[in-house]
Design a protein around this motif. Structure first.
Motif, mmCIF file in Angstrom:
data_model
loop_
_atom_site.group_PDB
_atom_site.id
_atom_site.type_symbol
_atom_site.label_atom_id
_atom_site.label_comp_id
_atom_site.label_asym_id
_atom_site.label_seq_id
_atom_site.Cartn_x
_atom_site.Cartn_y
_atom_site.Cartn_z
ATOM 1 N N TYR A 13 3.721 -5.370 -3.742
ATOM 2 C CA TYR A 13 3.442 -6.410 -2.693
ATOM 3 C C TYR A 13 4.508 -6.326 -1.670
ATOM 4 O O TYR A 13 5.588 -6.074 -1.945
ATOM 5 C CB TYR A 13 3.354 -7.906 -3.150
ATOM 6 C CG TYR A 13 3.486 -8.936 -2.041
ATOM 7 C CD1 TYR A 13 2.272 -9.227 -1.400
ATOM 8 C CD2 TYR A 13 4.570 -9.611 -1.694
ATOM 9 C CE1 TYR A 13 2.410 -10.305 -0.524
ATOM 10 C CE2 TYR A 13 4.734 -10.695 -0.856
ATOM 11 C CZ TYR A 13 3.464 -10.784 -0.235
ATOM 12 O OH TYR A 13 3.590 -11.731 0.761
ATOM 13 N N GLU A 42 0.490 -6.454 2.521
ATOM 14 C CA GLU A 42 -0.229 -5.664 1.939
ATOM 15 C C GLU A 42 0.002 -5.488 0.271
ATOM 16 O O GLU A 42 1.086 -5.935 -0.255
ATOM 17 C CB GLU A 42 0.485 -3.765 2.428
ATOM 18 C CG GLU A 42 0.239 -3.958 3.643
ATOM 19 C CD GLU A 42 1.028 -2.743 4.387
ATOM 20 O OE1 GLU A 42 2.250 -2.202 3.483
ATOM 21 O OE2 GLU A 42 0.962 -2.289 5.387
ATOM 22 N N GLU A 44 -0.997 -3.470 -3.473
ATOM 23 C CA GLU A 44 -1.807 -2.564 -4.081
ATOM 24 C C GLU A 44 -1.500 -2.712 -5.867
ATOM 25 O O GLU A 44 -0.365 -3.035 -6.181
ATOM 26 C CB GLU A 44 -1.766 -1.271 -3.680
ATOM 27 C CG GLU A 44 -0.150 -0.975 -3.702
ATOM 28 C CD GLU A 44 -0.035 0.502 -2.984
ATOM 29 O OE1 GLU A 44 0.609 1.457 -3.695
ATOM 30 O OE2 GLU A 44 -0.682 0.899 -2.027
ATOM 31 N N SER A 67 -8.408 0.109 -9.910
ATOM 32 C CA SER A 67 -7.348 -0.056 -8.780
ATOM 33 C C SER A 67 -7.835 -0.703 -7.508
ATOM 34 O O SER A 67 -8.895 -0.641 -7.193
ATOM 35 C CB SER A 67 -7.122 1.529 -8.347
ATOM 36 O OG SER A 67 -6.510 2.379 -9.546
ATOM 37 N N GLU A 69 -6.444 -2.068 -3.422
ATOM 38 C CA GLU A 69 -5.562 -1.941 -2.227
ATOM 39 C C GLU A 69 -6.205 -2.837 -1.200
ATOM 40 O O GLU A 69 -7.430 -2.817 -1.097
ATOM 41 C CB GLU A 69 -5.476 -0.579 -1.847
ATOM 42 C CG GLU A 69 -4.335 -0.264 -0.623
ATOM 43 C CD GLU A 69 -4.273 0.938 -0.618
ATOM 44 O OE1 GLU A 69 -3.961 1.387 0.679
ATOM 45 O OE2 GLU A 69 -4.450 2.010 -1.315
ATOM 46 N N GLU A 70 -5.245 -3.594 -0.634
ATOM 47 C CA GLU A 70 -5.607 -4.363 0.434
ATOM 48 C C GLU A 70 -4.329 -4.675 1.507
ATOM 49 O O GLU A 70 -3.554 -4.944 1.112
ATOM 50 C CB GLU A 70 -6.132 -5.826 -0.013
ATOM 51 C CG GLU A 70 -7.003 -6.622 1.019
ATOM 52 C CD GLU A 70 -7.596 -8.003 0.465
ATOM 53 O OE1 GLU A 70 -8.544 -8.546 1.068
ATOM 54 O OE2 GLU A 70 -7.297 -8.214 -0.884
#
Length: 119
Positions: A13, A42, A44, A67, A69-70
């Protein structure tokens, strides 16, 4: 047949942003603080869930990995109090609330405490 599940995860993070602070002085020692700002958040990670057979020697019978991611840019508001211990040293306690509205997290609540040196 009997089985149990275990989950392993690795999550990272990161966030950064800019805030504008407003101060309201109560007396020589106490100030209330209000903040408004914007930040980029962010996250992931990798998650693995394994189902194991409960037997003499447990074996993995099913395994699933995912997995994600954002990255979200969001506005945030906060408030707190600052106590002046001397002319150059203060203690601060602040809280901040951020509405992310993302798929992984809807909001974040942060609480920070620290000692500050002013020069």
């Amino acid at each position: 047949y009997p089985e149990f599940e275990i989950a392993e995860q690795e999550i990272s993070y990161q966030s950064y942003g800019v805030d504008i602070l407003g101060y309201y002085t109560i007396n020589d020692y106490i100030e209330f603080i209000a903040s408004i700002g914007v930040g980029k958040y962010e996250v992931e990670g990798d998650v693995t869930i394994s189902a194991k057979d409960i037997g003499v020697s447990p074996n993995i019978i099913r395994q699933k990995s995912k997995s994600f991611e954002e990255a979200v840019t969001a506005y945030r508001i906060g408030g707190g109090v600052q106590l002046w211990l001397s002319r150059h040293v203060s203690m601060r306690l602040m809280g901040r609330w951020t509405k992310l509205g993302g798929d992984i997290a809807d909001y974040i609540t942060e609480v920070n405490a620290g000692i500050r040196y002013h020069f």
